[in-house]
Scaffold this active site. Structure first.
Site, mmCIF file in Angstrom:
data_model
loop_
_atom_site.group_PDB
_atom_site.id
_atom_site.type_symbol
_atom_site.label_atom_id
_atom_site.label_comp_id
_atom_site.label_asym_id
_atom_site.label_seq_id
_atom_site.Cartn_x
_atom_site.Cartn_y
_atom_site.Cartn_z
ATOM 1 N N TRP A 275 0.612 -1.336 -0.116
ATOM 2 C CA TRP A 275 -0.237 -0.100 0.256
ATOM 3 C C TRP A 275 0.731 1.644 -0.225
ATOM 4 O O TRP A 275 0.224 2.414 -0.357
ATOM 5 C CB TRP A 275 -0.880 -0.264 1.141
ATOM 6 N N GLU B 39 -5.088 0.299 6.047
ATOM 7 C CA GLU B 39 -5.315 0.990 7.692
ATOM 8 C C GLU B 39 -5.860 0.407 8.156
ATOM 9 O O GLU B 39 -6.070 -0.275 9.358
ATOM 10 C CB GLU B 39 -5.599 2.478 7.080
ATOM 11 N N LEU C 80 -9.579 -12.847 8.622
ATOM 12 C CA LEU C 80 -8.559 -11.660 9.316
ATOM 13 C C LEU C 80 -8.920 -10.915 10.949
ATOM 14 O O LEU C 80 -8.659 -10.573 11.365
ATOM 15 C CB LEU C 80 -9.571 -10.461 8.695
ATOM 16 N N GLY C 81 -11.157 -11.759 10.821
ATOM 17 C CA GLY C 81 -10.707 -11.319 12.479
ATOM 18 C C GLY C 81 -12.013 -10.041 12.503
ATOM 19 O O GLY C 81 -11.296 -8.664 12.125
ATOM 20 N N TYR C 82 -12.562 -9.398 13.626
ATOM 21 C CA TYR C 82 -13.051 -8.650 13.685
ATOM 22 C C TYR C 82 -13.882 -8.136 12.185
ATOM 23 O O TYR C 82 -13.654 -7.212 11.619
ATOM 24 C CB TYR C 82 -11.920 -7.035 13.881
ATOM 25 N N TYR D 272 -7.796 7.718 14.465
ATOM 26 C CA TYR D 272 -6.056 7.770 13.799
ATOM 27 C C TYR D 272 -6.567 7.607 12.149
ATOM 28 O O TYR D 272 -5.617 7.895 11.711
ATOM 29 C CB TYR D 272 -6.162 6.680 14.589
ATOM 30 N N ASP E 106 -1.592 6.326 16.988
ATOM 31 C CA ASP E 106 -1.602 5.040 17.205
ATOM 32 C C ASP E 106 -1.007 3.996 17.829
ATOM 33 O O ASP E 106 -0.511 4.972 19.142
ATOM 34 C CB ASP E 106 -2.223 3.591 16.045
ATOM 35 N N CYS F 18 10.969 0.684 18.208
ATOM 36 C CA CYS F 18 10.665 1.177 19.952
ATOM 37 C C CYS F 18 10.099 0.611 20.167
ATOM 38 O O CYS F 18 8.314 0.747 20.614
ATOM 39 C CB CYS F 18 10.460 2.481 19.618
ATOM 40 N N CYS G 251 17.563 3.971 16.713
ATOM 41 C CA CYS G 251 16.961 4.888 16.745
ATOM 42 C C CYS G 251 17.038 5.963 17.129
ATOM 43 O O CYS G 251 18.263 6.457 17.034
ATOM 44 C CB CYS G 251 16.318 5.100 18.685
ATOM 45 N N CYS H 81 16.092 11.300 23.844
ATOM 46 C CA CYS H 81 14.840 10.448 23.655
ATOM 47 C C CYS H 81 14.914 9.942 25.616
ATOM 48 O O CYS H 81 15.844 9.730 26.422
ATOM 49 C CB CYS H 81 14.763 8.695 24.187
HETATM 50 S S1 SF4 Z 1 15.880 5.210 22.410
HETATM 51 FE FE1 SF4 Z 1 14.172 6.272 22.997
HETATM 52 S S2 SF4 Z 1 12.522 6.346 20.953
HETATM 53 FE FE2 SF4 Z 1 14.620 5.572 20.380
HETATM 54 S S3 SF4 Z 1 13.881 3.056 20.784
HETATM 55 FE FE3 SF4 Z 1 14.761 3.728 22.753
HETATM 56 S S4 SF4 Z 1 12.770 3.655 23.922
HETATM 57 FE FE4 SF4 Z 1 12.021 3.826 21.736
#
Ligand code: SF4
Length: 349
Positions: free
Chosen positions: A25, A38, A81-83, A121, A139, A193, A204, A210
């Protein structure tokens, strides 16, 4: 909160450019394709959706096709697929588009949000990905990323907290790439994450700023109020067979698994003797057990089988042979545990 969020868009978009999964998609994000994906992805993992998505788009390529699709064909495409209310709402929404929007997918957030089965969402996702509108799509994945990046200890099941986070994202969403931004947030939540305290912070793009990582609070975020316990329902399920197949009946139009075909079943008291169609107890033979977990209910099922003459079938029920079961009747996954048993019974004809 804003200090960390302001730093997020640029590294996030760069990361996404390198790391976005190739998904069907994403290659041609028309409103229809984004919307279908979605809806399918609600409560369902990407890997489980891929085949359904391809088949669905092949069988039902446009809003007009979806609006005109017979209900049983729709349910058959959705089987597994359910729901199922998602499928019903998809069709309702397709009909709304035909009637209220002249057959053209609405191109405003409010227009999209007015469609059946579309919440904040999904409206945000379709508006941003398919129309480039700068609205957030929040979400569970996004809530997890934001609460961790900002160190926000609000309860993410509380509507006020979700609203606050949505508003904060509205401030920082890049107007030139809102769809990319929203998808990048979801992708980061889905692939890096990760929930349950095991995120891959080393990969990340938000690692440097963070708060959860810097303050060693990853395991405590996001904060979620505990869920209510599921209600447990014991049911007797009747796998009634004749030389014409297995007996099915349609569920009521409203409520759980509305309108789908099922093996007749009823609430059962633990240890109680089932009774059906005036059959004597010795004519009903135990045929296995099954369990299915819905959002709020858990079914614990004991199956019973019996062979009856074809003409003894109650009026609103049908006999389904192997072919009809595979082709015409969508029996929900809740009855999956009895599939092999039924298949063996039908194999004898
Ligand atoms: S640094 Fe923070 S946002 Fe990134 S994966 Fe780790 S906990 Fe998640």
């Amino acid at each position: 909160m804003m200090k960390e969020l302001n730093q997020l868009p640029i590294p996030l978009l760069l990361w996404y450019r390198e790391n976005a999964r190739v998904l069907p998609w994403r290659s041609d994000p028309t409103p229809y394709r984004v919307w279908i994906s979605e809806i399918m992805l609600q409560q369902t993992r990407v890997a489980a959706v891929l085949d359904y998505y391809r088949r669905f788009l092949e069988a039902v390529p446009t809003v007009a096709d979806l609006a005109a699709l017979p209900e049983d064909a729709l349910m058959k495409l959705w089987q597994g697929l359910g729901y199922y209310s998602r499928a019903r709402n998809l069709q309702k929404a397709a009909r709304q588009i035909m009637e209220n929007f002249g057959g053209v997918f609405p191109n405003t957030y409010d227009g999209i949000r007015s469609l059946a089965g579309v919440g904040d969402y999904t409206a945000g996702a379709v508006a941003s990905i398919a129309f480039g509108l700068p609205v957030p799509a929040v979400d569970g994945n996004v809530l997890r990323v934001v609460t961790r990046v900002t160190g926000d200890a609000g309860d993410i099941t509380a509507p006020a907290v979700k609203r606050r986070i949505t508003e904060a994202l509205r401030q920082i969403i890049p107007t030139e790439a809102p769809g990319q931004f929203n998808q990048a947030m979801m992708e980061l939540g889905a692939t890096v994450c990760l929930p349950n305290g095991a995120p891959l912070c080393g990969r990340c793009p938000a690692a440097e700023f963070c708060r959860a990582r810097l303050e060693d609070r990853i395991g405590q975020l996001p904060v979620k109020a505990p869920k209510k316990a599921r209600r447990i329902e014991r049911r007797s399920v009747y796998l009634i067979v004749s030389e014409q197949g297995v007996a099915l009946r349609r569920r009521p139009d409203k409520g759980l698994l509305a309108g789908l075909w099922e093996y007749p079943n009823e609430l059962a008291e633990e240890g109680a003797i089932p009774a059906l169609l005036g059959l004597e107890q010795e004519e009903l033979v135990p045929a296995g057990q099954g369990r299915h977990i819905f959002t709020h209910i858990e079914w614990r099922m004991q199956a019973w089988t019996a062979r009856i003459p074809a003409e003894a079938l109650p009026e609103s029920w049908v006999w389904a042979d192997r072919q009809a079961l595979a082709r015409d009747y969508a029996v929900p996954n809740a009855f999956q545990a009895f599939r092999d048993f039924v298949d063996r019974q039908l194999g004898y004809f």
